[in-house]
Design a protein around this motif. Structure first.
Motif, PDB file in Angstrom:
ATOM      1  N   ASP A   1       0.902  -1.294  -0.540  1.00  0.00           N
ATOM      2  CA  ASP A   1       0.196   0.002  -0.073  1.00  0.00           C
ATOM      3  C   ASP A   1       1.138   1.201   0.084  1.00  0.00           C
TER       4      ASP A   1
ATOM      5  N   ALA B   1       2.106   4.108  -2.422  1.00  0.00           N
ATOM      6  CA  ALA B   1       2.029   4.291  -3.554  1.00  0.00           C
ATOM      7  C   ALA B   1       3.825   5.324  -4.137  1.00  0.00           C
TER       8      ALA B   1
ATOM      9  N   THR C   1      -7.867  16.627  -5.034  1.00  0.00           N
ATOM     10  CA  THR C   1      -8.932  15.397  -4.251  1.00  0.00           C
ATOM     11  C   THR C   1      -9.970  15.955  -4.888  1.00  0.00           C
TER      12      THR C   1
ATOM     13  N   GLN D   1     -14.974  10.660  -1.623  1.00  0.00           N
ATOM     14  CA  GLN D   1     -14.176   9.711  -2.379  1.00  0.00           C
ATOM     15  C   GLN D   1     -13.300   8.753  -1.795  1.00  0.00           C
ATOM     16  N   PRO D   2     -13.430   7.188  -1.188  1.00  0.00           N
ATOM     17  CA  PRO D   2     -12.184   7.212  -0.952  1.00  0.00           C
ATOM     18  C   PRO D   2     -10.541   7.927  -0.095  1.00  0.00           C
ATOM     19  N   VAL D   3     -10.366   7.726   0.718  1.00  0.00           N
ATOM     20  CA  VAL D   3      -9.092   8.426   0.849  1.00  0.00           C
ATOM     21  C   VAL D   3      -7.597   7.581   0.695  1.00  0.00           C
ATOM     22  N   ARG D   4      -6.934   7.233  -0.247  1.00  0.00           N
ATOM     23  CA  ARG D   4      -5.838   5.991  -0.685  1.00  0.00           C
ATOM     24  C   ARG D   4      -5.072   6.324  -0.038  1.00  0.00           C
ATOM     25  N   SER D   5      -4.509   4.424   0.012  1.00  0.00           N
ATOM     26  CA  SER D   5      -3.121   4.888   0.587  1.00  0.00           C
ATOM     27  C   SER D   5      -1.798   5.224   0.145  1.00  0.00           C
TER      28      SER D   5
ATOM     29  N   GLN E   1      -2.090   9.029  -0.643  1.00  0.00           N
ATOM     30  CA  GLN E   1      -3.121  10.620  -1.041  1.00  0.00           C
ATOM     31  C   GLN E   1      -2.838  11.196   1.000  1.00  0.00           C
TER      32      GLN E   1
ATOM     33  N   SER F   1      -7.740   5.601   3.686  1.00  0.00           N
ATOM     34  CA  SER F   1      -7.195   3.857   4.148  1.00  0.00           C
ATOM     35  C   SER F   1      -6.041   4.009   4.633  1.00  0.00           C
ATOM     36  N   THR F   2      -5.443   2.715   5.272  1.00  0.00           N
ATOM     37  CA  THR F   2      -3.905   2.759   6.322  1.00  0.00           C
ATOM     38  C   THR F   2      -3.253   3.684   4.669  1.00  0.00           C
TER      39      THR F   2
ATOM     40  N   ALA G   1      -2.721   6.430   4.495  1.00  0.00           N
ATOM     41  CA  ALA G   1      -3.506   7.224   3.875  1.00  0.00           C
ATOM     42  C   ALA G   1      -3.822   8.781   5.468  1.00  0.00           C
TER      43      ALA G   1
END
Length: 242
Positions: free
Chosen positions: A111, A113, A124, A139-143, A145, A160-161, A163
């Motif tokens: 995870d 990026a 975002t 919307q989801p906040v991803r790893s 970000q 997410s973990t 983020a």
């Protein structure tokens, strides 16, 4: 007769998952680094100085040893807790040792990026703010970000973990928080964090923080609000029962 002598072990190996922040250096110019990292440290408060940091160089084939040494010295001078250099064909163990760092292969990470810079609030997709300085993220906040709000930050989707949510005011998460949430980053000790499902890596208010291991078991995976009580972080359910 065989005599067996059992020695007392001086050490033991333990397996443990540790979170590290990857600092992706797109430019090794020491002046720019000093200016921008100083501002970022001011925004992110003390926890970032304590976090283990892995340096990942965007263009290792173009980096000279002098540039690398100057960049690392600049970061150390700012108090960044450097622990390792991300391994590339051009940046091997010997280069890391020359910089006084360990060497780590980020390709085995999870995870993270590496190829994508952290997304600022402006990158975002967010709905129009209902009030001045309040940011709403749907919307989801991803790893990898990061979302930054000058005022309050409202997140309707999972975090997410890996983020990171950063706000100068309150943070509201109407979903699961698995990453980091830092409220009141400009020193607002009245800021609060509200969360429907607490499973965070780190929560912080005005520089006072708790990491995952220090979160009270009674509030894990439950709706919770967090505030400051003096220098201590206080936890209560969303109905106000502490």
């Amino acid at each position: 007769m065989t005599v067996s002598i059992e020695e007392k072990a001086s050490f033991e190996f333990k397996g443990r998952m540790l979170m590290a922040t990857v600092l992706y250096l797109k430019d090794l110019d020491s002046r720019s680094l000093h200016q921008q990292i100083s501002q970022r440290l001011e925004d992110a408060a003390q926890w970032l100085l304590d976090a283990p940091v892995v340096v990942d160089v965007a263009h290792p084939e173009e980096a000279s040893q002098v540039e690398l040494l100057t960049a690392v010295d600049t970061l150390r001078g700012l108090g960044v807790n450097l622990v390792a250099l991300a391994r590339h064909p051009e940046l091997d163990d010997q280069v890391a040792a020359m910089l006084g760092l360990g060497s780590i292969n980020l390709a085995n990470g999870r995870d993270v990026a590496r190829s994508e810079p952290p997304a600022r609030a402006g990158n975002t997709k967010a709905s129009p703010a209902p009030a001045e300085d309040t940011l709403v993220v749907e919307q989801p906040v991803r790893s990898g970000q990061q979302v930054y709000a000058r005022g309050d930050l409202i997140v309707l989707a999972p975090v997410s973990t890996g983020a990171e949510l950063v706000a100068e005011g309150n943070i509201h998460i109407y979903n699961t928080l698995r990453g980091r949430a830092l409220a009141g980053v400009r020193g607002n000790e009245a800021a609060r964090i509200f969360c429907q499902d607490l499973d965070a890596e780190l929560v912080s208010i005005a520089g006072h923080y708790r990491v995952a291991e220090d979160l009270p078991d009674a509030y894990r995976r439950k709706p919770v609000q967090m505030s400051l009580d003096g220098d201590a972080m206080s936890f209560a359910d969303l109905m106000g029962k502490s």
